[in-house]
Motif scaffolding. Structure first.
Motif, PDB file in Angstrom:
ATOM      1  N   ASN A   1     -17.490  -0.327  43.523  1.00  9.13           N
ATOM      2  CA  ASN A   1     -17.400  -0.292  42.064  1.00  9.13           C
ATOM      3  C   ASN A   1     -17.349  -1.711  41.499  1.00  9.13           C
ATOM      4  O   ASN A   1     -16.440  -2.474  41.827  1.00  9.13           O
ATOM      5  CB  ASN A   1     -16.158   0.485  41.635  1.00  9.13           C
ATOM      6  CG  ASN A   1     -16.172   0.832  40.159  1.00  9.13           C
ATOM      7  OD1 ASN A   1     -16.880   0.205  39.373  1.00  9.13           O
ATOM      8  ND2 ASN A   1     -15.386   1.829  39.787  1.00  9.13           N
TER       9      ASN A   1
ATOM     10  N   TRP B   1     -26.589   3.661  34.452  1.00  7.06           N
ATOM     11  CA  TRP B   1     -25.254   3.173  34.821  1.00  7.06           C
ATOM     12  C   TRP B   1     -25.328   1.699  35.217  1.00  7.06           C
ATOM     13  O   TRP B   1     -24.461   0.897  34.863  1.00  7.06           O
ATOM     14  CB  TRP B   1     -24.707   4.008  35.980  1.00  7.06           C
ATOM     15  CG  TRP B   1     -23.377   3.533  36.476  1.00  7.06           C
ATOM     16  CD1 TRP B   1     -22.137   3.879  36.012  1.00  7.06           C
ATOM     17  CD2 TRP B   1     -23.152   2.581  37.533  1.00  7.06           C
ATOM     18  NE1 TRP B   1     -21.163   3.214  36.707  1.00  7.06           N
ATOM     19  CE2 TRP B   1     -21.759   2.408  37.638  1.00  7.06           C
ATOM     20  CE3 TRP B   1     -23.986   1.866  38.374  1.00  7.06           C
ATOM     21  CZ2 TRP B   1     -21.190   1.549  38.568  1.00  7.06           C
ATOM     22  CZ3 TRP B   1     -23.425   1.006  39.306  1.00  7.06           C
ATOM     23  CH2 TRP B   1     -22.042   0.851  39.403  1.00  7.06           C
TER      24      TRP B   1
ATOM     25  N   GLU C   1     -16.310  12.601  38.521  1.00  4.99           N
ATOM     26  CA  GLU C   1     -16.545  11.831  37.303  1.00  4.99           C
ATOM     27  C   GLU C   1     -16.577  10.345  37.626  1.00  4.99           C
ATOM     28  O   GLU C   1     -16.193   9.911  38.711  1.00  4.99           O
ATOM     29  CB  GLU C   1     -15.445  12.117  36.268  1.00  4.99           C
ATOM     30  CG  GLU C   1     -15.402  13.561  35.798  1.00  4.99           C
ATOM     31  CD  GLU C   1     -14.281  13.797  34.794  1.00  4.99           C
ATOM     32  OE1 GLU C   1     -13.464  12.852  34.583  1.00  4.99           O
ATOM     33  OE2 GLU C   1     -14.215  14.905  34.230  1.00  4.99           O
ATOM     34  N   GLY C   2     -17.030   9.554  36.645  1.00  2.00           N
ATOM     35  CA  GLY C   2     -16.992   8.098  36.764  1.00  2.00           C
ATOM     36  C   GLY C   2     -17.769   7.574  37.942  1.00  2.00           C
ATOM     37  O   GLY C   2     -18.858   8.056  38.271  1.00  2.00           O
TER      38      GLY C   2
ATOM     39  N   ASN D   1     -23.259  -1.396  33.504  1.00  5.27           N
ATOM     40  CA  ASN D   1     -22.110  -1.923  34.250  1.00  5.27           C
ATOM     41  C   ASN D   1     -22.379  -3.223  34.997  1.00  5.27           C
ATOM     42  O   ASN D   1     -21.429  -3.865  35.465  1.00  5.27           O
ATOM     43  CB  ASN D   1     -21.629  -0.870  35.252  1.00  5.27           C
ATOM     44  CG  ASN D   1     -20.985   0.312  34.577  1.00  5.27           C
ATOM     45  OD1 ASN D   1     -19.783   0.305  34.306  1.00  5.27           O
ATOM     46  ND2 ASN D   1     -21.782   1.344  34.290  1.00  5.27           N
TER      47      ASN D   1
END
Length: 619
Positions: A311, A613, A453-454, A617
């Protein structure tokens, strides 16, 4: 605790009375059928009816014993590939199988003659209960037109024991016993491709290639001689190409394959975009050891194909560790956790599927422990005896291992749907076999994506794309490679340099700029499918299964639980229909390119989600 399988309900060992009795019955039945088929004379309608019903009953028993004994011989060998007793047993079973194949040829010859005499119309009219055998009997008739003389087939079978089959086993033994200077097995090095440690991934990749290169002469000799043998025998058996033979054995038309290949080729730009997106994420999060300088649209290093994502929002090391512990993809799973997860997902589709998986776990049908001498990868072997299956995997605790386990249990569930069918119907083609296993994977992955999620959702989507990229892009690469090997082998001997060159060309043609300069030109030495005498083009069935499974899954989403019984019924019919006819019954026309493109759309949508995404990000 990671389990090893229990074989007691099959045979306790090679010395037990039950095994010896089945061997003797198998040998006796071969001898009996050989004498009866050799003595068979001309028929009229009545005598043919009696002959066919009586002989089919014996052929079914022969198939029952053959499949059981062959499967048992292989599974015990596959966990201990240097065991001399197991090797000798495989050779012994192979010899019996060769004699059994001669029975098949004699039986097919009689069917071929009877068909020319128009005896089948009366047979089915007088015995309508045998109509379900029609496809299989017609297949045997057609296969006979691709047989050499009986004496030539017998000689070919005898020679194959010291030819193709031996080259195959040599490759398997070399691979399963390779290890580095620290004792790390080749399969363990391969599993490092899934590690979160970028340096370990690259180091193991380099060691893998080093070990393969050290043995390249042996591997090349195996592949060169195997393909040479196949080409020679195909010519003798009136197959124009190895692909023609593969299509026949997969019950698939060239029209359907062309539509499938064309659809995958059209999707390559999308999957190359996915690979570049992954490269970008890995570089941004400093999760790659690639020496290629990062540029916009840089391709992915081969050893990063299976790398887990990190992440970008994680900056604190402790926070990162905590997230990894809770993440579906980064946690280290125990086998018990994997079992419970699969049971939950299977039951979300149907209790029938869930109950079957529970039975497989509780009865120790799974061998999952990694150890030296055990073959790599995973497989399912089905036994007519007690209608049971056994599954081999190499479980290391990754989420990918769970997907693999779900895949192999899907194969076994497919077999369970064939219960009470004739053993002759257990010969369903790989195309349809891979549908059931991939459908099981799809249930697990799509449900996980839906409930997360996420960043967890993004990592699951990336895992789905990762697997699909292998099944579509890499499978197409293997298809191109094997096609080029057969073309080149027609003209002469091939060595390691030749195979590396052909593999590199296939990777360029499929992965293109989706991969960086750090590719893997020795993949021809890794994939065991290339080394089988019976599995030429053991590639496109996976792509078929992937996209057909997606279509079935979309049908499940539309129809809900009402679809589950249809699905089981569909699997039960896979042994006596062509791919086109079976899919037609499911409401699909697989001869059109549009059908396959519709299946690919799901993954194109996932690529766009990943792209969005990344843009949001990675700033």
């Amino acid at each position: 605790m990671i389990p090893e399988w229990d074989l007691q309900t099959l045979y306790k060992n090679l010395e037990c009375e039950e095994y010896k009795n089945d061997i003797e019955e198998y040998k006796s039945l071969i001898e009996q059928l050989n004498n009866e088929l050799t003595a068979a004379a001309s028929f009229d309608n009545n005598s043919f009816n009696t002959f066919l019903k009586t002989t089919l009953s014996k052929i079914e028993k022969l198939e029952y014993l053959s499949k059981t004994l062959e499967a048992f011989a292989y599974i015990i060998y596959s966990t201990d590939t240097t065991n001399t007793k197991y090797l000798n047993n495989i050779s012994f079973i192979d010899e019996l199988s060769n004699r059994k194949n001669q029975i098949e040829i004699k039986f097919s010859k009689i069917l071929y003659t009877a068909n020319n005499q128009n005896l089948f119309e009366a047979f089915y009219k007088e015995n309508p209960e045998y109509t379900e055998y029609k496809f299989i009997l017609e297949e045997k008739i057609k296969s006979y037109s691709h047989q050499m003389s009986e004496s030539e087939e017998l000689l070919a079978g005898d020679l194959q024991k010291t030819g193709g089959s031996s080259w195959d086993r040599l490759h398997e033994q070399l691979i399963s016993n390779l290890k580095d200077e620290n004792g790390k097995t080749f399969n363990e090095l391969r599993n490092d491709a899934f590690s979160a440690d970028p340096l370990l991934r690259k180091k193991s990749y380099e060691k893998e290639i080093e070990l393969l290169k050290q043995n390249e002469i042996s591997f090349a000799a195996c592949l060169n001689n195997l393909k040479g043998e196949t080409i020679t025998l195909n010519k003798r058996r009136s197959w124009d190409t190895a692909l023609e033979r593969a299509l026949f054995s997969n019950r698939l038309s060239k029209e359907t394959l062309d539509a499938l290949i064309s659809a995958i080729e059209d999707s390559l730009p999308s999957f190359r975009e996915y690979l570049k997106l992954k490269a970008k994420i890995l570089h941004y999060t400093k999760s790659t050891a690639s020496t290629d300088l990062y540029k916009e649209n840089q391709g992915l290093a081969f050893y990063d194909l299976f790398a887990p994502l990190k992440n970008p929002a994680e900056t604190n090391e402790n926070e990162s560790s905590l997230k990894k512990e809770k993440s579906l993809l980064t946690k280290e799973w125990t086998f018990e956790e994997a079992k419970e997860y699969i049971l939950k997902e299977y039951n979300s589709f149907s209790t029938q599927m869930g109950d079957f998986a529970k039975k497989a776990f509780e009865n120790n049908w799974i061998d999952a422990k990694v150890h030296e001498g055990k073959v790599g990868g995973a497989y399912d072997e089905d036994f007519p005896k007690n209608h049971e299956s056994r599954i081999l995997t190499n479980f290391t605790g990754t989420f990918s291992d769970i997907i693999t386990l779900a895949h192999e249990l899907g194969h076994a569930f497919h077999f369970s749907c064939m219960k009470n069918k004739s053993p002759l119907f257990f010969n369903y083609p790989m195309t349809l076999a891979e549908t059931a296993s991939t459908f099981a994977e799809t249930i697990v992955k799509q449900d996980a994506i839906k409930t997360c999620e996420g960043f967890d959702k993004i990592t699951l989507i990336e895992l789905d794309l990762q697997d699909t990229c292998q099944v579509l892009v890499d499978i197409l690469c293997r298809f191109y490679f094997e096609q080029s090997v057969f073309e080149q082998r027609e003209n002469g001997e091939l060595n390691a340099k030749d195979f590396c060159s052909l593999m590199k060309a296939a990777q360029e043609k499929t992965y293109g700029d989706g991969l960086s300069s750090e590719k893997h030109e020795y993949m021809w030495a890794v994939k065991s499918h290339y080394y089988s005498t019976d599995l030429d083009f053991y590639n496109f069935p996976y792509a078929f299964g992937q996209l057909f499974a997606v279509s079935l899954y979309q049908k499940f989403k539309a129809e809900g639980k009402a679809f589950t019984e249809k699905y089981s019924a569909l699997l039960s019919e896979t042994g006596n229909l062509s791919c086109e006819e079976l899919c037609k019954r499911a409401g699909f026309d697989i001869t059109t390119k549009d059908f396959w493109q519709n299946g690919i759309e799901l993954y194109k949508e996932e690529i766009q989600i990943l792209k969005k995404w990344t843009e949001e990000n990675l700033k």
